[in-house]
Design a protein around this motif. Structure first.
Motif, PDB file in Angstrom:
ATOM      1  N   GLY A 180       2.255   9.667   4.641  1.00  0.00           N
ATOM      2  CA  GLY A 180       3.688   9.825   4.858  1.00  0.00           C
ATOM      3  C   GLY A 180       4.362  10.562   3.722  1.00  0.00           C
ATOM      4  O   GLY A 180       5.343  11.288   3.926  1.00  0.00           O
TER       5      GLY A 180
ATOM      6  N   ARG B  89       0.820  -1.204   0.000  1.00  0.00           N
ATOM      7  CA  ARG B  89       0.000   0.000   0.000  1.00  0.00           C
ATOM      8  C   ARG B  89       0.861   1.264   0.000  1.00  0.00           C
ATOM      9  O   ARG B  89       1.900   1.316   0.667  1.00  0.00           O
ATOM     10  CB  ARG B  89      -0.914   0.003   1.232  1.00  0.00           C
ATOM     11  CG  ARG B  89      -2.030   1.033   1.182  1.00  0.00           C
ATOM     12  CD  ARG B  89      -3.098   0.710   2.205  1.00  0.00           C
ATOM     13  NE  ARG B  89      -4.286   1.523   2.013  1.00  0.00           N
ATOM     14  CZ  ARG B  89      -5.462   1.265   2.568  1.00  0.00           C
ATOM     15  NH1 ARG B  89      -5.606   0.193   3.333  1.00  0.00           N
ATOM     16  NH2 ARG B  89      -6.493   2.053   2.352  1.00  0.00           N
TER      17      ARG B  89
ATOM     18  N   VAL C 128       8.020   6.607  -1.390  1.00  0.00           N
ATOM     19  CA  VAL C 128       6.696   5.984  -1.466  1.00  0.00           C
ATOM     20  C   VAL C 128       6.370   5.578  -2.902  1.00  0.00           C
ATOM     21  O   VAL C 128       5.845   4.490  -3.158  1.00  0.00           O
ATOM     22  CB  VAL C 128       5.611   6.945  -0.923  1.00  0.00           C
ATOM     23  CG1 VAL C 128       4.212   6.431  -1.261  1.00  0.00           C
ATOM     24  CG2 VAL C 128       5.761   7.099   0.592  1.00  0.00           C
TER      25      VAL C 128
ATOM     26  N   ASP D 113       1.888   4.763   1.188  1.00  0.00           N
ATOM     27  CA  ASP D 113       1.737   5.565   2.397  1.00  0.00           C
ATOM     28  C   ASP D 113       1.562   7.028   1.978  1.00  0.00           C
ATOM     29  O   ASP D 113       2.495   7.828   2.034  1.00  0.00           O
ATOM     30  CB  ASP D 113       2.967   5.393   3.294  1.00  0.00           C
ATOM     31  CG  ASP D 113       2.861   6.221   4.570  1.00  0.00           C
ATOM     32  OD1 ASP D 113       1.754   6.693   4.884  1.00  0.00           O
ATOM     33  OD2 ASP D 113       3.894   6.405   5.239  1.00  0.00           O
TER      34      ASP D 113
END
Length: 205
Positions: free
Chosen positions: A35, A30, A46, A32
């Motif tokens: 973040g 997944r 990411v 983030d």
């Protein structure tokens, strides 16, 4: 005919849920996204192995999916005219207020990720993508306000016994279903709730 339209809406929500996952996941897990907002380095990390084509697939498939479940919302609005003209018009107008902006919002979400990755995940690309998303956030707000009005009207009509449905059938509504799904870690909660709503209505109508 009604069940066919509702089934199309059910499939539309399932497909739209898949589109949401294409914007929320990458092969390693997944994304983030919260973040990613903390810093440029974190955002690059990411989106490091995010397949850019997933964003394009999500955009194109999502437009088709929203069109599909849009028929369901409009059909429910039409059917409600038999029990309340006012409720029918409220649902019809709110459905349009939901559907048109939400198509734009879905496209924007896909474009933000596509452009960020396509432009090399630079600091400038990050700033541009986030600025674009912030300045177009009204599409999401207006769309979900329209959906809320539609769902509240449907909930009240069923709960008060104004329709042939049993009063307990008011649970087959995205709003109460979202209350149940929100604490979970399931992706695409809104589309899961929408799919359950239409599946329940198909069985009961």
């Amino acid at each position: 005919m009604l069940k066919i339209v509702l089934f199309i809406a059910f499939i539309g929500h399932v497909l739209c849920g898949i589109c949401d996952c294409l914007l929320s996941y990458k092969p390693s897990g997944r994304l983030d996204l919260k973040g990613a907002l903390k810093s440029s380095d974190r955002m690059r990390e990411v989106f490091n192995d995010y397949p850019i084509k997933w964003a394009l697939v999500s955009i194109m498939l999502g437009v088709c999916a929203i069109t599909m479940f849009g028929f369901g919302y409009l059909e429910l609005s039409k059917c409600m005219a038999e029990y309340s003209g006012v409720a029918s018009w409220v649902m019809y107008i709110s459905a349009i207020v939901f559907l048109i902006p939400i198509v734009c919002h879905h496209i924007i979400c896909g474009l933000v990720e596509w452009f960020y990755v396509r432009l090399g995940k630079t600091d400038e690309a990050r700033e541009t993508a986030l600025e674009f998303q912030k300045k177009t956030i009204a599409t999401m707000i207006v769309g979900y306000l329209g959906l809320a009005v539609f769902l509240i009207t449907l909930f009240i009509m069923v709960l008060t016994g104004k329709t042939p449905l049993p009063q307990w059938a008011c649970v087959f509504n995205t709003l109460p279903l979202m209350l149940v799904l929100t604490p979970t870690k399931l992706p695409a909660k809104g589309n899961i709730a929408g799919a359950i709503m239409y599946l329940g209505l198909i069985v009961l109508l």
